[in-house]
Design a protein around this motif. Structure first.
Motif, PDB file in Angstrom:
ATOM      1  N   LYS A 249       0.816  -1.208   0.000  1.00 49.47           N
ATOM      2  CA  LYS A 249       0.000   0.000   0.000  1.00 49.47           C
ATOM      3  C   LYS A 249       0.853   1.264   0.000  1.00 49.47           C
ATOM      4  O   LYS A 249       0.537   2.246  -0.680  1.00 49.47           O
ATOM      5  CB  LYS A 249      -0.926  -0.005   1.223  1.00 49.47           C
ATOM      6  N   GLU A 250       1.969   1.224   0.752  1.00 49.76           N
ATOM      7  CA  GLU A 250       2.866   2.382   0.778  1.00 49.76           C
ATOM      8  C   GLU A 250       3.474   2.648  -0.602  1.00 49.76           C
ATOM      9  O   GLU A 250       3.690   3.812  -0.979  1.00 49.76           O
ATOM     10  CB  GLU A 250       3.983   2.156   1.802  1.00 49.76           C
ATOM     11  N   LEU A 251       3.721   1.581  -1.351  1.00 46.66           N
ATOM     12  CA  LEU A 251       4.292   1.723  -2.692  1.00 46.66           C
ATOM     13  C   LEU A 251       3.230   1.984  -3.756  1.00 46.66           C
ATOM     14  O   LEU A 251       3.545   2.164  -4.930  1.00 46.66           O
ATOM     15  CB  LEU A 251       5.089   0.468  -3.054  1.00 46.66           C
ATOM     16  N   GLY A 252       1.958   1.957  -3.346  1.00 51.15           N
ATOM     17  CA  GLY A 252       0.874   2.242  -4.289  1.00 51.15           C
ATOM     18  C   GLY A 252       0.606   1.118  -5.255  1.00 51.15           C
ATOM     19  O   GLY A 252       0.143   1.354  -6.382  1.00 51.15           O
ATOM     20  N   ILE A 253       0.879  -0.130  -4.820  1.00 54.84           N
ATOM     21  CA  ILE A 253       0.647  -1.305  -5.675  1.00 54.84           C
ATOM     22  C   ILE A 253      -0.738  -1.831  -5.373  1.00 54.84           C
ATOM     23  O   ILE A 253      -1.029  -2.290  -4.258  1.00 54.84           O
ATOM     24  CB  ILE A 253       1.704  -2.389  -5.425  1.00 54.84           C
ATOM     25  N   ASN A 254      -1.625  -1.797  -6.342  1.00 53.30           N
ATOM     26  CA  ASN A 254      -3.002  -2.272  -6.163  1.00 53.30           C
ATOM     27  C   ASN A 254      -3.154  -3.638  -6.846  1.00 53.30           C
ATOM     28  O   ASN A 254      -2.754  -3.812  -7.992  1.00 53.30           O
ATOM     29  CB  ASN A 254      -3.993  -1.289  -6.760  1.00 53.30           C
ATOM     30  N   VAL A 255      -3.700  -4.600  -6.085  1.00 56.49           N
ATOM     31  CA  VAL A 255      -3.921  -5.930  -6.657  1.00 56.49           C
ATOM     32  C   VAL A 255      -5.371  -6.342  -6.450  1.00 56.49           C
ATOM     33  O   VAL A 255      -6.073  -5.780  -5.638  1.00 56.49           O
ATOM     34  CB  VAL A 255      -2.989  -6.984  -6.001  1.00 56.49           C
TER      35      VAL A 255
END
Length: 255
Positions: A249-255
């Motif tokens: 979430k901190e890296l902005g990776i949405n799965v």
């Protein structure tokens, strides 16, 4: 007794000149690492992870700020760091023993005492029987173990691992991560692991430092509560997924 801080970043920034003008790579980096601590650095591509290692190793100077190793400012390349890259860089025409001794030769440290230490490392970590083999005769995992022993043989204060397992297939990476973790713990080494693989970063470290997109800044820095559990066992721990999701979430990776 309070653990000693071996590495300190004090307001580190780096700007370099590119074809299209100045590029701000790192900005106001502040954190420290304790002796014997294993720290993983993760972040988006191009955020300056490898650049941080280059600064620690003294391969290039920061634009501003200071890096201190054992309270001494880094001013060029020194013997205090050992660098382990993505490729093992073993020389095919040298035996495994010859490769392990290479760093000692380059640094003018090939004494009887240091040779004995290198051979003890080969024995401890299962490569003594392969010391007269050549790199092409070893598996990828064994080659990487030999590369780590070569780095340890010069007795660095801090080990820098830059995507050190990424050239291996997935199964081998899992096994080698366990091997390397065990060796670092046994030798009581301080290490910084740079990786693009979040799961690998969690499995290898006492602490995670997350860098933002360029210019790289420390956006999060937190401990991992696994004790001395090895990487493979950590992946089965219920907390593993929680840490993974925090970082994702901190890296902005949405799965």
């Amino acid at each position: 007794m309070k653990e000693k801080e071996i590495l300190q970043f004090a307001d580190i920034s780096l700007t370099y000149q590119a074809d299209n003008g100045e590029v701000e790579a790192l900005k106001n980096i502040n954190f420290s690492i304790k002796e014997g601590e294993l720290v993983s650095i993760v972040g988006p591509s191009g955020c300056g992870k490898t650049t941080l290692l280059s600064l620690i190793a003294g391969l290039e100077p920061p634009t501003s700020g200071k890096i201190l190793i054992s309270a001494e400012e880094v001013r060029g390349v020194s013997g205090k760091t050992g660098y382990m890259l993505q490729k093992d860089s073993l020389l095919d025409w040298r035996t495994i023993r010859g490769n392990v001794l290479l760093g000692l030769e380059i640094r003018g440290l090939k004494t009887a005492e240091n040779i004995a230490y290198a051979e003890q490392l080969l024995k401890c970590y299962g490569l003594l029987d392969f010391r007269d083999k050549h790199p092409s005769q070893l598996s990828g995992g064994m080659r990487q173990r030999a590369a780590l022993i070569r780095t340890l043989a010069v007795k660095p204060d801090i080990l820098l691992l830059d995507e050190a397992f990424s050239a291996l297939d997935y199964q081998t990476r899992l096994v080698v991560a366990d091997d390397v973790y065990s060796i670092l713990r046994n030798e009581k080494k301080t290490a910084i692991v740079v990786t693009h693989d979040i799961a690998e970063g969690i499995s290898m470290a006492d602490r995670i430092v997350i860098l933002s997109k360029r210019p790289g800044r420390v956006s999060m820095d937190f401990p991992l509560e696994f004790g001395d559990a090895p990487p493979l066992k950590r992946r089965d721990n219920p907390s593993f997924r929680d840490y993974f999701n925090i970082i994702r979430k901190e890296l902005g990776i949405n799965v």
